[in-house]
Design an enzyme around this catalytic site. Structure first.
Site, PDB file in Angstrom:
ATOM      1  N   HIS A 141      -5.363   1.983   1.410  1.00 54.82           N
ATOM      2  CA  HIS A 141      -4.391   1.910   0.312  1.00 54.82           C
ATOM      3  C   HIS A 141      -5.061   1.878  -1.064  1.00 54.82           C
ATOM      4  O   HIS A 141      -4.881   0.956  -1.856  1.00 54.82           O
ATOM      5  CB  HIS A 141      -3.470   0.702   0.501  1.00 54.82           C
ATOM      6  CG  HIS A 141      -2.545   0.835   1.659  1.00 54.82           C
ATOM      7  ND1 HIS A 141      -1.434   0.045   1.818  1.00 54.82           N
ATOM      8  CD2 HIS A 141      -2.553   1.672   2.737  1.00 54.82           C
ATOM      9  CE1 HIS A 141      -0.801   0.390   2.940  1.00 54.82           C
ATOM     10  NE2 HIS A 141      -1.475   1.373   3.515  1.00 54.82           N
ATOM     11  N   GLU A 235       9.251   6.488  -0.030  1.00 49.99           N
ATOM     12  CA  GLU A 235      10.134   6.503  -1.196  1.00 49.99           C
ATOM     13  C   GLU A 235       9.750   7.569  -2.206  1.00 49.99           C
ATOM     14  O   GLU A 235       8.578   7.911  -2.350  1.00 49.99           O
ATOM     15  CB  GLU A 235      10.074   5.147  -1.921  1.00 49.99           C
ATOM     16  CG  GLU A 235      10.516   3.959  -1.105  1.00 49.99           C
ATOM     17  CD  GLU A 235      10.412   2.652  -1.867  1.00 49.99           C
ATOM     18  OE1 GLU A 235      10.833   1.622  -1.306  1.00 49.99           O
ATOM     19  OE2 GLU A 235       9.905   2.652  -3.021  1.00 49.99           O
ATOM     20  N   TYR A 245       9.352  -2.287  -8.377  1.00 52.21           N
ATOM     21  CA  TYR A 245       9.841  -1.405  -7.319  1.00 52.21           C
ATOM     22  C   TYR A 245       9.887  -2.072  -5.945  1.00 52.21           C
ATOM     23  O   TYR A 245      10.108  -1.407  -4.942  1.00 52.21           O
ATOM     24  CB  TYR A 245       9.054  -0.091  -7.341  1.00 52.21           C
ATOM     25  CG  TYR A 245       9.435   0.696  -8.572  1.00 52.21           C
ATOM     26  CD1 TYR A 245      10.473   1.602  -8.538  1.00 52.21           C
ATOM     27  CD2 TYR A 245       8.833   0.431  -9.801  1.00 52.21           C
ATOM     28  CE1 TYR A 245      10.888   2.270  -9.685  1.00 52.21           C
ATOM     29  CE2 TYR A 245       9.229   1.077 -10.952  1.00 52.21           C
ATOM     30  CZ  TYR A 245      10.263   2.003 -10.892  1.00 52.21           C
ATOM     31  OH  TYR A 245      10.681   2.639 -12.040  1.00 52.21           O
ATOM     32  N   TYR A 256       4.485  -2.586  11.466  1.00 50.38           N
ATOM     33  CA  TYR A 256       3.995  -1.740  12.544  1.00 50.38           C
ATOM     34  C   TYR A 256       4.116  -2.507  13.865  1.00 50.38           C
ATOM     35  O   TYR A 256       3.667  -3.638  13.978  1.00 50.38           O
ATOM     36  CB  TYR A 256       2.534  -1.344  12.292  1.00 50.38           C
ATOM     37  CG  TYR A 256       2.377  -0.466  11.079  1.00 50.38           C
ATOM     38  CD1 TYR A 256       2.872   0.840  11.083  1.00 50.38           C
ATOM     39  CD2 TYR A 256       1.750  -0.933   9.929  1.00 50.38           C
ATOM     40  CE1 TYR A 256       2.742   1.654   9.968  1.00 50.38           C
ATOM     41  CE2 TYR A 256       1.613  -0.124   8.813  1.00 50.38           C
ATOM     42  CZ  TYR A 256       2.113   1.165   8.835  1.00 50.38           C
ATOM     43  OH  TYR A 256       1.978   1.967   7.724  1.00 50.38           O
TER      44      TYR A 256
END
Length: 367
Positions: A141, A235, A245, A256
């Site tokens: 990430h 998104e 957000y 997961y």
């Protein structure tokens, strides 16, 4: 995976009418291959194309089709997992690129952005203009896309490093944020959190998970982004100053292996996505199409899908997404990592593979 869970989420997801293109009218032209997991591309003024490879190389494709050897002069890069050399942009003679930057503390890294001049086969005048705070022990990430706003400022999208997801709500760091800087690394005085105690002044928006697509809407000048949800809940957002957000407080995905995340799919004070995918498509690069090569696509938004090896075309009505088409799964057969419109009006794609390709979409010749 629970089928009833996805059915429920799909009913909540933003609806978009299925639309279709006569895909026989689209020609898939491979311009370069043998790339090592290419990640980002940028078009130079002289017709050359810059291409990053996640494994740490910057390549240049000449107008005649020759692919250069790796460019010299890159900084140290923490290659591994999702980390490596990531996005690239070109503006006014400068090459901008994002990458996973190692630190002196073994095993820690963060997303950074540098700029340099390309002289021959070497980067010169290299300067790191942004480094995500804090460094973190993770190879997941990182984000990260680069997008220049109409005023010349630079948006940088950042991930929350996966295991630090709660920090996406913390304005004291850059995890799970979109930041905005000037090209020299300085902070715009009109950023939303400038002067706010305990908030980093470079932050533009927050509450993001892993934003890997970004483009400026040519009609409005606003930043649009896409981000990966967990298991479900990808998104598309219109990314506005100071807005939250939601991640990980609100999401349309689940853990997961199953399990609820956060407080639900919506909460007051947190921005809803304008479009969601359940199940996930694993969105990547994105581009608004403004060219004349494909007149029927003018004004549409294109998003790459890693998971389904597709190009997704989204039809728009103002700021609403009204139609969706899944394209090119069979002709390409590889994960699509980046999507750009070239200065020639064609659409260009990068595929994420050991033998990655740069592809140009052209109108098929009339028979």
């Amino acid at each position: 995976m629970k089928p009833f869970f996805y059915l429920w989420l799909a009913l909540l997801a933003t609806p978009a009418l299925a639309v279709t293109t006569d895909q026989a009218e689209v020609k898939v032209q491979t311009l370069a291959q043998g790339l090592d997991h290419p990640w980002g591309m940028a078009f130079m003024d002289d017709g050359r194309i810059l291409i990053t490879e996640r494994s740490g190389q910057l390549r240049v494709l000449e107008p005649g089709g020759k692919l250069s050897e790796p460019v010299k002069g890159l900084p140290a890069i923490a290659v591994g997992g999702q980390g490596g050399l990531l996005d690239v942009a070109y503006r006014q003679g400068w090459v901008y690129f994002s990458y996973s930057e190692p630190s002196e503390q073994a095993g820690t890294n963060s997303t950074a952005v540098a700029r340099a001049r390309l002289k021959g086969d070497t980067l010169t005048q290299l300067k790191v203009i942004f480094s995500q705070v804090p460094k973190f022990s993770s190879y997941a990430h990182f984000g990260s896309r680069l997008a220049f706003a109409p005023d010349g400022s630079l948006f940088i999208t950042l991930g929350e490093r996966y295991s630090a997801r709660d920090q996406a709500q913390n304005l004291a760091n850059d995890l799970g944020k979109v930041v905005r800087i000037w090209p020299d690394g300085s902070i715009p005085k009109d950023n939303p959190f400038v002067g706010q105690l305990g908030a980093r002044p470079e932050i533009w928006s927050y509450g993001h998970r892993n934003v890997q697509g970004a483009a400026i809407n040519p009609r409005t000048g606003e930043l649009w982004t896409n981000e990966h949800g967990p298991q479900g809940g990808d998104e598309v957002n219109i990314d506005r100053a100071g807005k939250n957000y939601g991640w990980p407080v609100v999401t349309m995905g689940e853990e997961y292996g199953g399990g609820k995340i956060g407080e639900g799919s919506a909460k007051a004070g947190m921005e809803p996505a304008i479009h969601t995918w359940v199940p996930s498509i694993a969105p990547s690069g994105m581009a608004f199409y403004t060219g004349d090569r494909f007149p029927n696509w003018k004004g549409d938004l294109f998003v790459g899908s890693l998971k389904f090896m597709q190009l997704v075309r989204l039809e728009l009505d103002g700021n609403r997404i009204t139609g969706e088409e899944r394209m090119l799964m069979v002709p390409i057969g590889q994960r699509i990592r980046d999507v750009k419109q070239g200065p020639d009006g064609y659409l260009y794609l990068l595929t994420d593979a050991d033998d990655g390709r740069l592809i140009r979409l052209e109108p098929a010749p009339k028979s």
